[in-house]
Design a protein around this motif. Structure first.
Motif, short mmCIF file in Angstrom:
data_model
loop_
_atom_site.label_atom_id
_atom_site.label_comp_id
_atom_site.label_asym_id
_atom_site.label_seq_id
_atom_site.Cartn_x
_atom_site.Cartn_y
_atom_site.Cartn_z
N ALA A 144 0.60 -1.15 -0.05
CA ALA A 144 -0.05 -0.57 -0.52
C ALA A 144 0.86 1.39 0.43
O ALA A 144 2.08 0.71 0.64
N SER A 145 0.35 2.86 -0.99
CA SER A 145 1.49 3.71 -0.47
C SER A 145 1.27 4.09 0.95
O SER A 145 -0.55 3.98 1.56
N ILE A 146 1.81 4.70 0.74
CA ILE A 146 2.85 5.31 2.33
C ILE A 146 2.97 7.17 2.37
O ILE A 146 3.76 7.59 1.99
N THR A 147 2.68 7.38 3.35
CA THR A 147 2.44 9.42 3.23
C THR A 147 3.43 8.96 4.45
O THR A 147 2.97 9.35 5.80
N PHE A 148 3.63 10.40 4.46
CA PHE A 148 4.46 11.22 4.81
C PHE A 148 4.00 12.85 5.50
O PHE A 148 4.11 13.60 4.48
N THR A 149 3.30 12.42 6.23
CA THR A 149 2.63 14.00 6.06
C THR A 149 2.64 14.80 6.95
O THR A 149 3.77 14.85 7.23
N GLU A 150 1.92 16.23 6.48
CA GLU A 150 2.60 17.70 6.66
C GLU A 150 2.88 17.26 8.59
O GLU A 150 4.03 17.67 9.33
N SER A 151 2.28 16.97 9.80
CA SER A 151 1.89 16.45 11.09
C SER A 151 3.44 16.12 10.81
O SER A 151 3.69 16.50 12.26
N LEU A 152 3.72 14.70 10.24
CA LEU A 152 5.44 14.78 10.77
C LEU A 152 6.82 14.82 10.12
O LEU A 152 7.15 15.01 11.02
N THR A 155 10.42 8.52 9.46
CA THR A 155 9.79 7.04 9.26
C THR A 155 7.77 6.72 9.46
O THR A 155 7.33 7.63 10.12
N ALA A 156 7.59 6.20 8.31
CA ALA A 156 6.64 6.51 8.38
C ALA A 156 6.70 4.67 7.20
O ALA A 156 6.68 4.98 6.76
N ASP A 211 14.81 4.38 2.27
CA ASP A 211 15.74 2.82 3.10
C ASP A 211 14.78 1.60 2.78
O ASP A 211 15.15 0.71 2.80
N LYS A 212 14.04 1.68 1.37
CA LYS A 212 13.39 0.29 0.51
C LYS A 212 12.84 0.80 -0.65
O LYS A 212 13.04 2.57 -0.45
N ALA A 213 13.28 0.15 -1.37
CA ALA A 213 13.19 0.59 -3.13
C ALA A 213 11.10 1.11 -2.87
O ALA A 213 10.44 0.37 -2.50
N ILE A 214 11.05 2.66 -4.20
CA ILE A 214 10.11 2.96 -4.11
C ILE A 214 9.42 2.43 -5.99
O ILE A 214 10.62 2.60 -6.54
N ASN A 215 8.42 2.00 -6.05
CA ASN A 215 8.97 3.23 -7.28
C ASN A 215 7.85 4.09 -8.28
O ASN A 215 7.59 4.57 -9.22
N SER A 216 7.53 4.55 -7.34
CA SER A 216 6.61 6.11 -7.20
C SER A 216 6.53 6.77 -6.10
O SER A 216 6.89 6.50 -4.96
N ASN A 253 5.49 19.59 2.25
CA ASN A 253 3.81 19.45 3.27
C ASN A 253 3.26 17.87 3.46
O ASN A 253 3.05 17.37 4.65
N GLU A 254 4.06 17.12 2.55
CA GLU A 254 3.91 16.26 2.15
C GLU A 254 4.08 15.31 0.95
O GLU A 254 4.15 15.74 0.11
N ILE A 255 4.65 13.82 1.79
CA ILE A 255 5.09 12.66 0.49
C ILE A 255 4.50 11.86 0.30
O ILE A 255 4.50 11.21 1.20
#
Length: 223
Positions: free
Chosen positions: A22-30, A46-47, A102-107, A190-192
């Motif tokens: 599943a997609s992972i979001t680094f939120t603004e609050s984080l 970390t998220a 620290d892990k491969a991503i594709n987008s 703001n968000e990733i």
């Protein structure tokens, strides 16, 4: 017949299944609470079991929390928190930055805020992964321009913002360059959101499948 059925079921279990990621979001609050090092050249967060490390060779990375305003998140630039370099030539005007995972991503997709049109206007360009230059997709949210020939984002007004998106072969690092007038204040991510590369089925499942094969072969020899 039972043996054949069991063999088929086992073969399916041992096929190269991929666990969905599943997609992972680094939120603004984080991102507004990332942990920078002492020299503000590196910051981590970390998220969802993935660690992001933002780095710079010439500028600064940090967290930024403007008490609930629109510019909260991961700071990228040269000036922050009321620092005053005095003249337009006394502060860095460009920097190279990278977002490492620290892990491969594709987008990856991230939203930023704050680009200004002071002279010279702020710009973000030089997009690449560890495998070389890339072409990004871009959506302007406010007061920015995008040159899709050079993949350069430039501010056209105050507080420019937009969304950068890239997908391609699996990668762990996204690189870009940022330029600004010395007395500008950089920009804030703001968000990733990332999509990790799916991983193969777990080793215990594979081992269980091999165990079933062993039982079948023993029964066949006894027969």
């Amino acid at each position: 017949m039972k043996t054949r059925t069991l063999l088929l079921a086992t073969a399916c279990a041992l096929s190269p299944m991929m666990a969905s990621a599943a997609s992972i979001t680094f939120t603004e609050s984080l991102l507004q609470t990332v942990t920078p090092n002492a020299t503000n050249t590196e910051a981590t967060a970390t998220a969802g079991g993935v660690t992001l490390t933002a780095k710079t060779t010439d500028g600064r990375v940090d967290y930024y929390d403007d008490n609930g305003g629109g510019g909260n998140g991961l700071y990228i630039g040269a000036i922050i928190r009321g620092e005053n370099y005095g003249t337009s030539t006394s502060a860095p005007t460009s920097g190279k930055y990278e977002l490492n995972f620290d892990k491969a991503i594709n987008s990856i997709s991230f939203e930023f805020d704050w680009l200004t049109n002071r002279d010279p206007a702020e710009a973000i360009t030089g997009w690449a992964t560890e495998f070389g230059s890339i072409d990004i997709d871009y959506t302007s949210l406010r007061a920015t321009d995008f040159d899709d020939t050079t993949d350069t984002i430039t501010s056209t007004g105050s507080l420019g913002s937009g969304i950068v998106t890239y997908s391609g072969a699996a990668f762990t690092s996204l690189f870009f360059d940022h330029t600004q007038a010395a007395r500008n204040i950089g920009f804030v991510i703001n968000e990733i959101t990332i999509s990790p590369v799916p991983v193969p089925a777990s080793l215990p499942l594979a081992l269980a499948g091999f165990g079933i094969f062993g039982v079948i072969r023993r029964k066949q020899r006894q027969a």
